[in-house]
Write a protein that holds these residues in place. Sequence first.
Motif, PDB file in Angstrom:
ATOM      1  N   LEU A 126       0.811  -1.218   0.000  1.00 22.53           N
ATOM      2  CA  LEU A 126       0.000   0.000   0.000  1.00 22.53           C
ATOM      3  C   LEU A 126       0.846   1.272   0.000  1.00 22.53           C
ATOM      4  O   LEU A 126       0.296   2.377   0.056  1.00 22.53           O
ATOM      5  CB  LEU A 126      -0.920   0.009   1.227  1.00 22.53           C
ATOM      6  CG  LEU A 126      -1.975  -1.097   1.298  1.00 22.53           C
ATOM      7  CD1 LEU A 126      -2.742  -1.021   2.607  1.00 22.53           C
ATOM      8  CD2 LEU A 126      -2.920  -1.006   0.108  1.00 22.53           C
ATOM      9  N   ASN A 127       2.168   1.110  -0.035  1.00 20.13           N
ATOM     10  CA  ASN A 127       3.091   2.241  -0.032  1.00 20.13           C
ATOM     11  C   ASN A 127       2.934   3.099   1.234  1.00 20.13           C
ATOM     12  O   ASN A 127       3.034   4.330   1.190  1.00 20.13           O
ATOM     13  CB  ASN A 127       2.880   3.119  -1.282  1.00 20.13           C
ATOM     14  CG  ASN A 127       4.087   3.999  -1.571  1.00 20.13           C
ATOM     15  OD1 ASN A 127       5.223   3.668  -1.206  1.00 20.13           O
ATOM     16  ND2 ASN A 127       3.857   5.127  -2.225  1.00 20.13           N
ATOM     17  N   LEU A 128       2.675   2.451   2.344  1.00 22.19           N
ATOM     18  CA  LEU A 128       2.542   3.145   3.628  1.00 22.19           C
ATOM     19  C   LEU A 128       3.740   2.920   4.538  1.00 22.19           C
ATOM     20  O   LEU A 128       3.806   3.507   5.624  1.00 22.19           O
ATOM     21  CB  LEU A 128       1.277   2.673   4.350  1.00 22.19           C
ATOM     22  CG  LEU A 128      -0.058   3.138   3.772  1.00 22.19           C
ATOM     23  CD1 LEU A 128      -1.213   2.456   4.483  1.00 22.19           C
ATOM     24  CD2 LEU A 128      -0.199   4.651   3.863  1.00 22.19           C
ATOM     25  N   ALA A 129       4.670   2.087   4.109  1.00 21.12           N
ATOM     26  CA  ALA A 129       5.845   1.810   4.943  1.00 21.12           C
ATOM     27  C   ALA A 129       6.710   3.056   5.076  1.00 21.12           C
ATOM     28  O   ALA A 129       6.830   3.858   4.142  1.00 21.12           O
ATOM     29  CB  ALA A 129       6.654   0.671   4.340  1.00 21.12           C
ATOM     30  N   ASP A 130       7.298   3.216   6.263  1.00 25.12           N
ATOM     31  CA  ASP A 130       8.189   4.345   6.562  1.00 25.12           C
ATOM     32  C   ASP A 130       7.487   5.685   6.343  1.00 25.12           C
ATOM     33  O   ASP A 130       8.057   6.616   5.765  1.00 25.12           O
ATOM     34  CB  ASP A 130       9.460   4.271   5.722  1.00 25.12           C
ATOM     35  CG  ASP A 130      10.586   5.120   6.310  1.00 25.12           C
ATOM     36  OD1 ASP A 130      10.502   5.458   7.507  1.00 25.12           O
ATOM     37  OD2 ASP A 130      11.525   5.453   5.574  1.00 25.12           O
ATOM     38  N   SER A 131       6.249   5.789   6.800  1.00 24.21           N
ATOM     39  CA  SER A 131       5.504   7.044   6.692  1.00 24.21           C
ATOM     40  C   SER A 131       4.769   7.308   8.003  1.00 24.21           C
ATOM     41  O   SER A 131       4.401   6.370   8.727  1.00 24.21           O
ATOM     42  CB  SER A 131       4.499   7.003   5.538  1.00 24.21           C
ATOM     43  OG  SER A 131       3.488   6.055   5.785  1.00 24.21           O
ATOM     44  N   MET A 132       4.553   8.577   8.306  1.00 21.90           N
ATOM     45  CA  MET A 132       3.837   8.933   9.524  1.00 21.90           C
ATOM     46  C   MET A 132       2.399   8.434   9.485  1.00 21.90           C
ATOM     47  O   MET A 132       1.855   7.972  10.493  1.00 21.90           O
ATOM     48  CB  MET A 132       3.869  10.449   9.730  1.00 21.90           C
ATOM     49  CG  MET A 132       5.205  10.999  10.168  1.00 21.90           C
ATOM     50  SD  MET A 132       5.106  12.723  10.663  1.00 21.90           S
ATOM     51  CE  MET A 132       4.644  13.480   9.091  1.00 21.90           C
TER      52      MET A 132
END
Length: 264
Positions: A126-132
């Motif tokens: 989901l391209n949510l890794a390493d994000s706030m």
Amino acid sequence: MKRLFIILGVIAIALWFLTPILFIIVASLTTTSDYYNPKVIIPSRFTFEHLYKLFFTLGGLKATLTSVQVAAISMGISFLIGLPAGYAFTRYIFPGKNAIRLILLLTRSIPLIVIAVPLVVLYLKLNLADSMMGVALAHASMIIPFVVLITSSIFSSISVEYEEAGMVFGLTRFQAFVRITLPLAIPGLAASAIFAFIMSWNEVFAASILTISNRTLPAHILSTAMASPDYFKFAAGTVMALPAMVFIFFIRKYLITMWGISLK
């Protein structure tokens, strides 16, 4: 004599919990020479050098700002979902109501480490890794069950007759909730919001496995400060503990009220 024993017992319990915190704070402010001197029990002088290096050399300032943003986002998400759910549990009767309550509690019985690998894989897709936002969503999923149960107990303490009286005079149910119930519930809701903020502030495992460069303060401390000298560890512990202690001190009355209501 009974009153004296109660007072002594309360003092003993308070010292049991406060003494380690006091030692952590003192150690974080102790100079390096005094800290490694076995003959020094009480430091001759105090310094903010360790805290300064933690924030401006070891990247603690960025991690602190990230923690605040993540906690604020997760608190907002959890209340956006948990507040209506808590109100529904209190004011409506529907099939499976008790079962849903039980399921909410069971979600907290599953250790996060069990779902760590699937969670990371899902976040990568989901391209949510390493994000706030990714960390905030993970924290919100852990906070929502508490928010639902706490807000439910808060609304149950406010008589439904107030809303019914408002609807008799022409208010819709939503207007009665906004104008009557919500103002009465604000102190308890504010306390539960701070409680949710502290839960996100203290969480470390999800933030550690889901982020690398955008880590929250606990995850940053775990990866950086723990590899540093001991006085940096105590400085990090002080930074983590003080905000939570200050928040709890100011909302202690409302927290006790919330849990007392939920036990009725």
